[in-house]
Design a protein around this motif. Sequence first.
Motif, mmCIF file in Angstrom:
data_model
loop_
_atom_site.group_PDB
_atom_site.id
_atom_site.type_symbol
_atom_site.label_atom_id
_atom_site.label_comp_id
_atom_site.label_asym_id
_atom_site.label_seq_id
_atom_site.Cartn_x
_atom_site.Cartn_y
_atom_site.Cartn_z
ATOM 1 N N SER A 64 37.383 54.410 49.236
ATOM 2 C CA SER A 64 38.024 53.334 48.609
ATOM 3 C C SER A 64 37.117 52.686 47.768
ATOM 4 N N SER A 65 35.930 52.774 47.823
ATOM 5 C CA SER A 65 35.097 51.969 46.682
ATOM 6 C C SER A 65 34.942 52.818 45.433
ATOM 7 N N LEU A 66 35.331 54.196 45.523
ATOM 8 C CA LEU A 66 35.168 54.986 44.366
ATOM 9 C C LEU A 66 36.560 55.095 43.716
ATOM 10 N N VAL A 67 37.672 55.333 44.300
ATOM 11 C CA VAL A 67 38.877 55.526 43.999
ATOM 12 C C VAL A 67 39.793 54.361 44.213
ATOM 13 N N SER A 68 40.633 53.939 43.229
ATOM 14 C CA SER A 68 41.573 53.000 43.268
ATOM 15 C C SER A 68 43.037 53.297 43.479
ATOM 16 N N ILE A 69 43.795 53.374 44.623
ATOM 17 C CA ILE A 69 45.135 54.155 44.756
ATOM 18 C C ILE A 69 46.102 53.190 44.423
ATOM 19 N N GLU A 70 47.128 53.574 43.759
ATOM 20 C CA GLU A 70 48.011 52.615 43.232
ATOM 21 C C GLU A 70 49.443 53.332 43.486
ATOM 22 N N GLN A 71 50.781 52.658 43.268
ATOM 23 C CA GLN A 71 51.896 53.089 43.169
ATOM 24 C C GLN A 71 52.238 53.903 44.759
ATOM 25 N N ASP A 72 52.002 53.221 45.815
ATOM 26 C CA ASP A 72 52.234 54.030 46.941
ATOM 27 C C ASP A 72 51.610 55.322 47.165
ATOM 28 N N GLY A 73 50.428 55.396 46.759
ATOM 29 C CA GLY A 73 49.798 56.476 46.916
ATOM 30 C C GLY A 73 49.933 57.638 45.885
ATOM 31 N N ARG A 74 50.717 57.458 44.987
ATOM 32 C CA ARG A 74 50.672 58.456 43.801
ATOM 33 C C ARG A 74 50.068 58.524 42.709
ATOM 34 N N LEU A 75 49.279 57.379 42.448
ATOM 35 C CA LEU A 75 48.462 57.397 41.264
ATOM 36 C C LEU A 75 46.970 56.908 41.690
ATOM 37 N N ALA A 76 46.019 57.446 41.129
ATOM 38 C CA ALA A 76 44.691 57.028 41.458
ATOM 39 C C ALA A 76 43.729 56.760 40.114
ATOM 40 N N PHE A 77 42.842 55.652 40.099
ATOM 41 C CA PHE A 77 42.046 55.510 39.078
ATOM 42 C C PHE A 77 40.662 55.669 39.415
ATOM 43 N N TYR A 78 40.135 56.507 38.627
ATOM 44 C CA TYR A 78 38.801 57.092 38.980
ATOM 45 C C TYR A 78 37.868 57.304 37.781
ATOM 46 N N GLY A 79 36.896 56.925 37.697
ATOM 47 C CA GLY A 79 35.959 57.181 36.525
ATOM 48 C C GLY A 79 36.735 56.697 35.160
ATOM 49 N N ARG A 80 37.477 55.619 35.139
ATOM 50 C CA ARG A 80 38.093 54.990 33.964
ATOM 51 C C ARG A 80 39.347 55.912 33.635
ATOM 52 N N LYS A 81 39.712 56.543 34.304
ATOM 53 C CA LYS A 81 40.978 57.322 34.010
ATOM 54 C C LYS A 81 42.097 57.359 35.178
ATOM 55 N N TRP A 82 43.194 57.564 34.696
ATOM 56 C CA TRP A 82 44.480 57.537 35.664
ATOM 57 C C TRP A 82 44.586 59.065 36.145
ATOM 58 N N PHE A 83 44.852 59.433 37.431
ATOM 59 C CA PHE A 83 45.177 60.916 38.012
ATOM 60 C C PHE A 83 46.706 60.669 38.784
ATOM 61 N N ILE A 84 47.198 61.766 39.146
ATOM 62 C CA ILE A 84 47.982 61.875 40.179
ATOM 63 C C ILE A 84 47.101 62.158 41.259
ATOM 64 N N LEU A 85 47.524 61.924 42.365
ATOM 65 C CA LEU A 85 46.622 62.025 43.702
ATOM 66 C C LEU A 85 47.569 62.985 44.548
#
Length: 332
Positions: A64-85
Amino acid sequence: MVMNSLTMTHYKMKDRSTSSLRTLISDSTNPVFIVDTDMNLVVSANNAARLASRSGDLEGAAFSSLVSIEQDGRLAFYGRKWFILKKEEINWNHEIFSKVTLKQHASIPDEHTLFTIRNMIAVLVHRLRSPMTGMQGYLEMLGHIEEEKDQRKLSKVQQGLDYLFEIMDELELLHHAGVFIEDEADTERSNAESVLRNIIFTFGSDVRNRIKITNHSTGNFRFNESELKQILTLLVDNAVEHTSGAGSPIEIDIHSSRKISVTNAGATIPGDIADTLYFPFVTTKANNLGIGLSLAQLIANRRHAIIMLTENSSEHGIEFTLLCAPAAESAG
C-alpha cells in the motif's frame, strides 16, 4: 510498515519458500507484484515494476505504500502513471498470495503512439496548408464575378474551403498540444466550482439552465487552474454535444479535491468506440474529428492525472471522470 526481528524472520522464511513464484512474473512486460496477503508485504516484483518505481528496493515493502488503489480497486497509481489493476489469488505451499498486475489502459494511447500520431498530423498539415492557401487566393481573385448563379457556386466552394481550414486548425491544436500546457504547475490549487461556472457562462441560457454543479469538496482542487479549465471545457463541450434531447440534464460532480465527474444523458458509447476512446479521430459524429478527449487526456497526463469513462449506460448516463494523482507520499 516497520518490521521487527520476528516479523523479518517470518518474512525471510516466506521469501525462501516462494522464490519459485518469481518465475510466474519475470517475463511480463507489465509491472507485477507477488504480495503476502497476511502482512501486505511485497514478496517479489518483476523487472517492469522495478523500472517504473522511484522507491528502490521493493521486496519487503508494504504494498500500500508503493501502489495507490482507486475507483473501487479498478485503478492503480504507480510510478507516476495510472494502470488498470488485475488481482488474483495464488495458493502456494498451503499459503495464499496475491498476484497483482498493473496493465496499461487499452483505450488510452501510450506516449510512443501519441508521438507517432502527432508526427503524422504534422506532415499532413504541412502538405495541405500550401495548396489550400493557393485555392483561397484564387477564390479572392474571382470575387468580382457578378453573375448570381456563379456567386452562389463560389460561395459553396468557399464554405467547403473554410471547413477544411477549420479541420486544419483542429489538427494544429492537437499537434501543438504541449504549447498550451504550462511548463510548471501553479503552486496554488484551483477553485473548481468557479472554473466550471466561468465555462458554463459561455453557453446560451438553454444549455446553462440544464447544467447542475454539485460540490462535495470543502478544499480547492489539486490542479493548475489554466489547465483545469482546458480539460473541463473539453469535457463539458463533449457532454453538451452528445446529450440526448434539448432538455436533458448535464450533471457535474466535484467529489473531492482530486475527482470531478461530468455526466450527460445520451446513447451509450459502442464498445469499439469505447475501446479506443482517447485516440484521435475516434468519434460517433460525422462532422467531428474526435480530438477533444485526446487533447484533454494529453493535458491530464502531463500532470499525472487521468480521464476515465466511469459510466456508460442508458440508465445512469455517460460519465467521464477526471482523477488527479494521489499525494506524493503514496505516489509510488
